[in-house]
Design a protein around this motif. Structure first.
Motif, PDB file in Angstrom:
ATOM      1  N   SER A 175       0.828  -1.209   0.000  1.00  0.00           N
ATOM      2  CA  SER A 175       0.000   0.000   0.000  1.00  0.00           C
ATOM      3  C   SER A 175       0.859   1.254   0.000  1.00  0.00           C
ATOM      4  CB  SER A 175      -0.936   0.008   1.219  1.00  0.00           C
ATOM      5  OG  SER A 175      -1.854  -1.058   1.162  1.00  0.00           O
ATOM      6  N   VAL A 176       1.935   1.225   0.789  1.00  0.00           N
ATOM      7  CA  VAL A 176       2.845   2.375   0.823  1.00  0.00           C
ATOM      8  C   VAL A 176       3.438   2.616  -0.552  1.00  0.00           C
ATOM      9  CG1 VAL A 176       5.020   3.238   1.750  1.00  0.00           C
ATOM     10  CG2 VAL A 176       3.348   2.154   3.275  1.00  0.00           C
ATOM     11  N   TRP A 177       3.933   1.572  -1.180  1.00  0.00           N
ATOM     12  CA  TRP A 177       4.549   1.724  -2.498  1.00  0.00           C
ATOM     13  C   TRP A 177       3.520   2.176  -3.541  1.00  0.00           C
ATOM     14  CZ3 TRP A 177       7.049  -3.763  -1.866  1.00  0.00           C
ATOM     15  CH2 TRP A 177       8.099  -3.665  -0.940  1.00  0.00           C
ATOM     16  N   ARG A 178       2.309   1.627  -3.438  1.00  0.00           N
ATOM     17  CA  ARG A 178       1.285   1.977  -4.434  1.00  0.00           C
ATOM     18  C   ARG A 178       0.976   3.464  -4.392  1.00  0.00           C
ATOM     19  NH1 ARG A 178      -2.728  -0.668  -2.490  1.00  0.00           N
ATOM     20  NH2 ARG A 178      -2.287  -2.602  -3.623  1.00  0.00           N
ATOM     21  N   TRP A 179       0.771   4.026  -3.209  1.00  0.00           N
ATOM     22  CA  TRP A 179       0.365   5.421  -3.123  1.00  0.00           C
ATOM     23  C   TRP A 179       1.540   6.372  -3.286  1.00  0.00           C
ATOM     24  CZ3 TRP A 179      -4.348   6.033  -4.203  1.00  0.00           C
ATOM     25  CH2 TRP A 179      -5.279   5.050  -3.869  1.00  0.00           C
ATOM     26  N   GLN A 180       2.729   5.932  -3.041  1.00  0.00           N
ATOM     27  CA  GLN A 180       3.890   6.749  -3.393  1.00  0.00           C
ATOM     28  C   GLN A 180       3.991   6.898  -4.912  1.00  0.00           C
ATOM     29  OE1 GLN A 180       7.063   4.596  -1.488  1.00  0.00           O
ATOM     30  NE2 GLN A 180       7.026   5.864   0.367  1.00  0.00           N
ATOM     31  N   GLU A 181       3.838   5.778  -5.613  1.00  0.00           N
ATOM     32  CA  GLU A 181       3.901   5.822  -7.083  1.00  0.00           C
ATOM     33  C   GLU A 181       2.713   6.590  -7.665  1.00  0.00           C
ATOM     34  OE1 GLU A 181       4.067   1.758  -8.163  1.00  0.00           O
ATOM     35  OE2 GLU A 181       6.158   1.472  -7.501  1.00  0.00           O
ATOM     36  N   ARG A 182       1.553   6.450  -7.053  1.00  0.00           N
ATOM     37  CA  ARG A 182       0.383   7.178  -7.557  1.00  0.00           C
ATOM     38  C   ARG A 182       0.571   8.682  -7.416  1.00  0.00           C
ATOM     39  NH1 ARG A 182      -5.141   5.871  -7.472  1.00  0.00           N
ATOM     40  NH2 ARG A 182      -4.461   3.703  -7.664  1.00  0.00           N
ATOM     41  N   PHE A 183       1.174   9.141  -6.298  1.00  0.00           N
ATOM     42  CA  PHE A 183       1.389  10.576  -6.123  1.00  0.00           C
ATOM     43  C   PHE A 183       2.424  11.093  -7.110  1.00  0.00           C
ATOM     44  CE2 PHE A 183       3.675  14.150  -4.229  1.00  0.00           C
ATOM     45  CZ  PHE A 183       2.628  15.024  -3.990  1.00  0.00           C
ATOM     46  N   VAL A 184       3.465  10.317  -7.354  1.00  0.00           N
ATOM     47  CA  VAL A 184       4.482  10.750  -8.319  1.00  0.00           C
ATOM     48  C   VAL A 184       3.883  10.866  -9.711  1.00  0.00           C
ATOM     49  CG1 VAL A 184       6.637  10.089  -9.441  1.00  0.00           C
ATOM     50  CG2 VAL A 184       6.392   9.825  -6.956  1.00  0.00           C
ATOM     51  N   ALA A 185       2.968   9.957 -10.058  1.00  0.00           N
ATOM     52  CA  ALA A 185       2.403   9.941 -11.411  1.00  0.00           C
ATOM     53  C   ALA A 185       1.271  10.942 -11.588  1.00  0.00           C
ATOM     54  CB  ALA A 185       1.920   8.533 -11.749  1.00  0.00           C
ATOM     55  N   GLU A 186       0.425  11.124 -10.562  1.00  0.00           N
ATOM     56  CA  GLU A 186      -0.796  11.910 -10.753  1.00  0.00           C
ATOM     57  C   GLU A 186      -0.951  13.054  -9.761  1.00  0.00           C
ATOM     58  OE1 GLU A 186      -4.232   9.411 -10.929  1.00  0.00           O
ATOM     59  OE2 GLU A 186      -3.176   7.798 -11.981  1.00  0.00           O
ATOM     60  N   GLY A 187      -0.090  13.159  -8.771  1.00  0.00           N
ATOM     61  CA  GLY A 187      -0.192  14.247  -7.814  1.00  0.00           C
ATOM     62  C   GLY A 187      -1.297  14.017  -6.791  1.00  0.00           C
ATOM     63  N   VAL A 188      -1.746  15.110  -6.167  1.00  0.00           N
ATOM     64  CA  VAL A 188      -2.777  15.015  -5.127  1.00  0.00           C
ATOM     65  C   VAL A 188      -4.085  14.431  -5.651  1.00  0.00           C
ATOM     66  CG1 VAL A 188      -4.155  16.343  -3.479  1.00  0.00           C
ATOM     67  CG2 VAL A 188      -1.732  16.891  -3.807  1.00  0.00           C
ATOM     68  N   GLY A 243      -4.604  12.100  -7.664  1.00  0.00           N
ATOM     69  CA  GLY A 243      -4.497  10.656  -7.719  1.00  0.00           C
ATOM     70  C   GLY A 243      -4.715   9.986  -6.375  1.00  0.00           C
ATOM     71  N   LEU A 244      -4.462  10.726  -5.279  1.00  0.00           N
ATOM     72  CA  LEU A 244      -4.685  10.160  -3.955  1.00  0.00           C
ATOM     73  C   LEU A 244      -6.158  10.172  -3.548  1.00  0.00           C
ATOM     74  CD1 LEU A 244      -1.753  11.861  -1.980  1.00  0.00           C
ATOM     75  CD2 LEU A 244      -1.755   9.618  -3.096  1.00  0.00           C
ATOM     76  N   LEU A 245      -6.942  11.009  -4.188  1.00  0.00           N
ATOM     77  CA  LEU A 245      -8.326  11.206  -3.779  1.00  0.00           C
ATOM     78  C   LEU A 245      -9.321  10.381  -4.581  1.00  0.00           C
ATOM     79  CD1 LEU A 245      -8.268  15.074  -3.268  1.00  0.00           C
ATOM     80  CD2 LEU A 245      -7.748  13.257  -1.616  1.00  0.00           C
ATOM     81  N   ARG A 246      -8.859   9.565  -5.489  1.00  0.00           N
ATOM     82  CA  ARG A 246      -9.775   8.729  -6.263  1.00  0.00           C
ATOM     83  C   ARG A 246      -9.241   7.306  -6.317  1.00  0.00           C
ATOM     84  NH1 ARG A 246      -8.079   7.244 -11.194  1.00  0.00           N
ATOM     85  NH2 ARG A 246      -6.272   8.311 -12.097  1.00  0.00           N
ATOM     86  N   ASP A 247     -10.193   6.389  -6.457  1.00  0.00           N
ATOM     87  CA  ASP A 247      -9.858   4.981  -6.595  1.00  0.00           C
ATOM     88  C   ASP A 247      -9.995   4.579  -8.059  1.00  0.00           C
ATOM     89  OD1 ASP A 247      -9.491   4.610  -3.821  1.00  0.00           O
ATOM     90  OD2 ASP A 247     -11.656   4.453  -3.560  1.00  0.00           O
ATOM     91  N   LYS A 248      -9.123   3.763  -8.524  1.00  0.00           N
ATOM     92  CA  LYS A 248      -9.217   3.284  -9.886  1.00  0.00           C
ATOM     93  C   LYS A 248     -10.405   2.336 -10.029  1.00  0.00           C
ATOM     94  CE  LYS A 248      -4.479   3.752 -11.535  1.00  0.00           C
ATOM     95  NZ  LYS A 248      -3.324   3.063 -12.159  1.00  0.00           N
ATOM     96  N   THR A 249     -11.062   2.448 -11.160  1.00  0.00           N
ATOM     97  CA  THR A 249     -12.221   1.589 -11.403  1.00  0.00           C
ATOM     98  C   THR A 249     -11.779   0.147 -11.561  1.00  0.00           C
ATOM     99  OG1 THR A 249     -12.052   2.038 -13.777  1.00  0.00           O
ATOM    100  CG2 THR A 249     -13.512   3.455 -12.488  1.00  0.00           C
ATOM    101  N   ARG A 250     -12.593  -0.740 -11.022  1.00  0.00           N
ATOM    102  CA  ARG A 250     -12.319  -2.168 -11.118  1.00  0.00           C
ATOM    103  C   ARG A 250     -13.400  -2.829 -11.955  1.00  0.00           C
ATOM    104  NH1 ARG A 250     -11.199  -0.593  -5.889  1.00  0.00           N
ATOM    105  NH2 ARG A 250      -9.076  -1.043  -5.154  1.00  0.00           N
ATOM    106  N   PRO A 251     -13.063  -3.851 -12.693  1.00  0.00           N
ATOM    107  CA  PRO A 251     -14.095  -4.537 -13.501  1.00  0.00           C
ATOM    108  C   PRO A 251     -15.129  -5.196 -12.609  1.00  0.00           C
ATOM    109  CG  PRO A 251     -12.035  -5.781 -13.492  1.00  0.00           C
ATOM    110  CD  PRO A 251     -11.733  -4.464 -12.850  1.00  0.00           C
TER     111      PRO A 251
END
Length: 242
Positions: free
Chosen positions: A59-72, A74-82
């Motif tokens: 979880s730590v790694w996922r949200w670190q990478e999400r912030f680097v890629a999409e900024g703030v 990206g932290l406030l939304r969840d990716k859609t799942r099938p």
């Protein structure tokens, strides 16, 4: 060995993330995501982050990478799942629409969502969703009947007037030719149901029982005679005295 992720945290992002953490109305998942980024910017390692945020390393790694890629954002939304259940295909949808526009099975007057779901083999909510999409309302019927009788208005007033304003010392009786029997055959064919329009049918139906009922001759004695429909050869009558 996994390479450490170091987010580039600007002063604006720091203020936004700090506001998320201190706001007691913020969802908890947003709070610990913001804490991961803030603590990472302070130089905390992965194990320290998992301990202080009560999350896993992934979880730590996922949200670190999400912030680097999409900024703030990206932290406030969840990716859609099938969806766990695959969506219905166009073929099933077409079958529901076609079946809705045909006569209901058995002696039922119209299709219900439960009967259609059982017939097609899908859920009731899926049937209702398809009906809403195509504007189908099988439970609604628009009635119509045009009379060619030039004295129709006068006859209507006479009949309704007996109920609304009956004569003094009068007894108004309403007789149904066949009780507890549902009449399905109408006097005129109706229009089929289509998108945005209800099916139509006449308000009256084919009568298979007495057609005429003579009114009482006096207020004290009365005699009714009723002629049955053609083909039965049955005539019935009764009399009473008041």
């Amino acid at each position: 060995m996994r390479k450490a992720t170091t987010p580039d945290l600007s002063e604006t992002d720091r203020l936004v993330l700090s506001a998320i953490v201190t706001d007691r109305n913020s969802p908890q998942k947003h709070v610990w995501r913001a804490q991961i980024v803030l603590l990472t910017a302070e130089g905390c390692g992965t194990m320290e982050l998992t301990r202080r945020t009560s999350t896993s390393k992934t979880s730590v790694w996922r949200w670190q990478e999400r912030f680097v890629a999409e900024g703030v954002p990206g932290l406030l939304r969840d990716k859609t799942r099938p969806s766990r259940i695959p969506p219905l295909g166009t073929e099933v949808e077409a079958r529901v629409v076609a079946a809705t526009q045909t006569a209901a099975p058995g002696e039922t007057t119209h299709w219900t969502s439960g009967a259609m779901a059982k017939h097609i083999g899908i859920s009731v909510s899926s049937v209702q969703r398809i009906w809403r999409k195509h504007g189908l309302q099988p439970h609604k019927i628009r009635q119509f009947k045009l009379s060619n009788d030039p004295r129709f208005a006068a006859k209507l007033l006479d009949i309704v007037g007996l109920y609304m304003n009956p004569p003094e010392h009068a007894v108004v009786l309403s007789i149904d030719e066949k009780s507890q029997i549902q009449a399905l055959d109408r006097t005129q064919p109706g229009l089929p149901m289509k998108k945005g329009r209800c099916g139509t049918m006449t308000h009256d139906y084919k009568r298979n029982a007495p057609r005429r009922c003579s009114p009482p001759s006096t207020c004290w004695t009365a005699r009714w005679s009723a002629a049955a429909c053609s083909g039965t050869g049955i005539r019935s009558s009764f009399a009473f005295s008041m």
